[in-house]
Design an enzyme around this catalytic site. Structure first.
Site, mmCIF file in Angstrom:
data_model
loop_
_atom_site.group_PDB
_atom_site.id
_atom_site.type_symbol
_atom_site.label_atom_id
_atom_site.label_comp_id
_atom_site.label_asym_id
_atom_site.label_seq_id
_atom_site.Cartn_x
_atom_site.Cartn_y
_atom_site.Cartn_z
ATOM 1 C CD GLU A 87 -2.906 -1.300 0.008
ATOM 2 O OE1 GLU A 87 -3.053 -0.335 -0.606
ATOM 3 O OE2 GLU A 87 -3.687 -2.293 0.171
ATOM 4 C CD GLU B 265 -13.834 13.105 25.655
ATOM 5 O OE1 GLU B 265 -12.617 12.652 25.454
ATOM 6 O OE2 GLU B 265 -13.676 13.904 26.905
ATOM 7 C CG HIS C 256 -9.699 -3.168 3.024
ATOM 8 N ND1 HIS C 256 -9.173 -3.481 2.071
ATOM 9 C CD2 HIS C 256 -8.687 -3.034 3.868
ATOM 10 C CE1 HIS C 256 -7.718 -3.567 2.187
ATOM 11 N NE2 HIS C 256 -7.295 -3.743 3.386
ATOM 12 C CG HIS D 136 -7.990 -4.977 8.151
ATOM 13 N ND1 HIS D 136 -7.210 -6.034 7.878
ATOM 14 C CD2 HIS D 136 -7.341 -4.133 7.390
ATOM 15 C CE1 HIS D 136 -6.570 -5.875 6.393
ATOM 16 N NE2 HIS D 136 -6.780 -4.526 6.392
ATOM 17 C CG HIS E 117 -4.729 0.027 5.777
ATOM 18 N ND1 HIS E 117 -6.107 0.617 5.756
ATOM 19 C CD2 HIS E 117 -4.403 -1.007 5.584
ATOM 20 C CE1 HIS E 117 -6.630 -0.587 5.384
ATOM 21 N NE2 HIS E 117 -5.721 -1.603 5.217
#
Ligand code: 2HA
Ligand code: ZN
Length: 292
Positions: free
Chosen positions: A137, A190, A231, A162, A160
């Site tokens: 990525e 919050e 994803h 999951h 990134h």
């Protein structure tokens, strides 16, 4: 002594005076963060990736920046079309492709790499000891860095992951940026203060390609958080803590949602209350994401 001897002597002195890279704060931060994310259940197997823009002078305390181990081409992109000029010469520490967050802490030199961005790829300065490469990525990360640096010159981290409840929520909640952000804001007081800019959403797309990179970076012009439907999530911030905290707060809100979505809603945080909070902190927030 001749000129070449002087150079050799200087080189030896430099490597003698370099500090141990494993003690570098940025290596330790990567180890701690990946370990945390793994234990939270957000990064199974090789899921997730982090890139962290480093200060060149700081890296030079640990590595000889003239020593390039090898060149790593950018994968999944048309190098001719992918312009990394704004990042040329910049140094990042990046998780490796196929590597498990679970293993980073025990063996950072195999699972992480420190690279300098050059035309068409990256020069490896440290890490990926087993012959590994940067995360698949990386093109998406670099595009996000470019977009975020335009919005905030202090941005350093792209992450990134999951996260479980955020993903679960993708299956049962409408994937509309306004509605999704609004629901998250309603789940913890919050939330609106932590991500007043809201959450961007991309539909399901093929990962590891430049089109998802371009689309993510486009969203990152206005959001620090972007969901990749079904994803995971991308987060960007000035520090590892800020970026982690953004994703952590979304995940917490998604968890409350998943714990309550099937039950009758008796109470909620009202939009007028969210406004009070945002105004108390003097925040610029997405007024158009409220129903007032
Ligand atoms: O690097 O999470 O999206 C593994 C992934 C790809
Ligand atoms: Zn992923």
């Amino acid at each position: 002594m001749g000129f070449m001897d002087d150079i050799k002597k200087a080189g030896k002195e430099l490597s003698r005076s370099l500090k141990d890279i494993k003690s570098a704060p940025f290596v330790k931060e990567m180890c701690r963060t990946t370990a945390n994310m793994y234990r939270l259940g957000w990064d199974e197997r090789n899921g997730g990736n982090i890139s962290y823009l480093l200060n060149e002078n700081e890296v030079a305390e640990y590595l000889d920046l003239n020593k390039v181990i090898r060149f790593i081409p950018l994968m999944g992109v048309n190098a001719a079309e992918f312009d990394v000029t704004p990042l040329t010469g910049k140094i990042f520490i990046v998780t490796g492709t196929g590597k498990y967050f679970k293993n980073v802490e025990d063996d950072p030199e195999t699972n992480l790499g420190i690279v300098r961005i050059v035309k068409g790829g990256a020069e490896l300065l440290w890490g990926y000891k087993d012959g590994g490469r940067t995360t698949s990525e990386l093109p998406a990360h670099l595009m996000c860095h470019m977009a975020r640096l335009k919005a905030d010159p202090e941005n350093r981290v792209v992450m990134h992951s999951h996260p479980t409840n955020t993903l679960a929520m993708n299956y049962v909640h409408e994937l509309d940026e306004k509605k999704f952000t609004h629901t998250l804001w309603e789940m913890c007081t919050e939330c609106i203060a932590v991500f007043p800019d809201g959450v961007g959403i991309l539909p399901w797309m093929l990962c590891g390609t430049d089109s998802i990179g371009v689309a993510t970076a486009k969203k990152m012009e206005e959001f620090r958080l972007v969901i990749w439907a079904m994803h995971g999530i991308y987060g960007a911030g000035r520090t590892m803590d800020e970026t982690f905290g953004l994703i952590e707060t979304v995940e917490k809100a998604a968890q409350i949602y998943m714990l309550t979505a099937h039950l009758p809603r008796v109470n909620t945080i009202k939009d007028e209350d969210m406004v009070k909070l945002a105004e108390l902190f003097g925040l610029k927030y997405r007024k158009d994401f409220l129903n007032l």
